[in-house]
Write a protein that holds these residues in place. Structure first.
Motif, PDB file in Angstrom:
ATOM      1  N   THR A  87     -27.982  -0.499  -2.830  1.00  0.00           N
ATOM      2  CA  THR A  87     -28.860  -0.324  -1.671  1.00  0.00           C
ATOM      3  C   THR A  87     -29.901  -1.437  -1.600  1.00  0.00           C
ATOM      4  O   THR A  87     -30.174  -1.978  -0.523  1.00  0.00           O
ATOM      5  CB  THR A  87     -29.561   1.037  -1.741  1.00  0.00           C
ATOM      6  OG1 THR A  87     -28.576   2.074  -1.760  1.00  0.00           O
ATOM      7  CG2 THR A  87     -30.457   1.247  -0.536  1.00  0.00           C
ATOM      8  N   ALA A  90     -28.283  -4.667  -0.446  1.00  0.00           N
ATOM      9  CA  ALA A  90     -28.009  -4.609   0.995  1.00  0.00           C
ATOM     10  C   ALA A  90     -29.281  -4.823   1.800  1.00  0.00           C
ATOM     11  O   ALA A  90     -29.277  -5.514   2.829  1.00  0.00           O
ATOM     12  CB  ALA A  90     -27.372  -3.272   1.349  1.00  0.00           C
ATOM     13  N   LEU A 117     -21.998   1.974   1.684  1.00  0.00           N
ATOM     14  CA  LEU A 117     -22.840   1.789   0.511  1.00  0.00           C
ATOM     15  C   LEU A 117     -22.725   3.037  -0.360  1.00  0.00           C
ATOM     16  O   LEU A 117     -23.004   4.144   0.095  1.00  0.00           O
ATOM     17  CB  LEU A 117     -24.307   1.574   0.921  1.00  0.00           C
ATOM     18  CG  LEU A 117     -24.631   0.281   1.670  1.00  0.00           C
ATOM     19  CD1 LEU A 117     -26.071   0.315   2.167  1.00  0.00           C
ATOM     20  CD2 LEU A 117     -24.403  -0.936   0.796  1.00  0.00           C
TER      21      LEU A 117
END
Length: 227
Positions: A87, A90, A117
């Motif tokens: 996470t 990203a 994800l």
């Protein structure tokens, strides 16, 4: 009989003493009076024009923001096709696209819901690649998970799932490595095997046990060799 017209001198005299008459717009003599609706319809309304301009500007800004978010999502999808991301990774990708933090958070939530994800899945991939294939110990696997910025709770849960066979794995690695060190003396072998296993992320206890087992596996006991 002669008829005389009376002279009307009063009006000019009265007019001469008065100020010039100023008519309101649209109220000059001979002009037809218009209703407020007619006046509003025939004259430009600057205030309405300003409102329309503001609305157009807001619409353009909303469209630009939408385009930027769509571009950000495409960039993130492209990165995810290459490899799985945590996470935090990203979010760093999205920040690099210039999208604001609120939009970035919404994209992250969307991708989590779509399972694009998945940190638990990423942790499993790291265990497979680093523990199973590369032979890294628990410490090495944990270091990789931290480097990839996995959620701490996910990381701890996955590390607890690792089999309790670190000593056996270290011994296996050390024994295989011995085949490349037959030309060295015991002290050099000890030093090199220890460094090799420590870099792999094995605990000091497992390393000591593995080095001793590997050296004993040579069959001839301790030997002194020189390069």
């Amino acid at each position: 009989m002669v008829h005389f017209e009376p002279k009307n001198d009063a009006a000019p005299q009265a007019d001469a003493g008065l100020a010039p008459v100023t008519y309101l717009p649209g109220a000059a003599p001979g002009m037809k009076r218009r209703s407020p609706l007619q006046a509003a319809a025939s004259e430009p309304d600057a205030e309405i024009d300003d409102v329309d301009a503001d609305a157009d500007a807001e619409t353009d800004a909303d469209a630009d923001a939408l385009d930027q978010r769509e571009r950000a999502e495409k960039v993130l999808l492209h990165r995810l096709r290459g490899r799985s991301l945590s996470t935090v990774e990203a979010l760093l990708v999205l920040n690099g696209t210039g999208v604001d933090s609120g939009e970035a958070s919404e994209v992250i939530e969307k991708f989590i819901q779509l399972q694009y994800l998945d940190e638990a899945k990423l942790a499993d991939q790291i265990i497979h690649s680093h523990n199973v294939r590369k032979g890294l110990g628990r410490t090495g696997v944990e270091a990789e998970m931290r480097r990839r910025k996995l959620d701490p709770s996910v990381m701890m849960d996955k590390l607890e799932e690792l089999p309790d066979d670190e000593a056996e794995r270290a011994i296996d690695l050390a024994t295989k490595r011995m085949g490349q060190m037959e030309r060295f003396d015991d002290q050099t072998i000890d030093r090199r095997l220890t460094g090799f296993l420590m870099r792999k992320g094995y605990s000091s206890a497992a390393v000591r046990l593995a080095v001793k087992a590997a050296m004993d596996s040579r069959g001839g006991g301790s030997r002194v060799r020189f390069r």
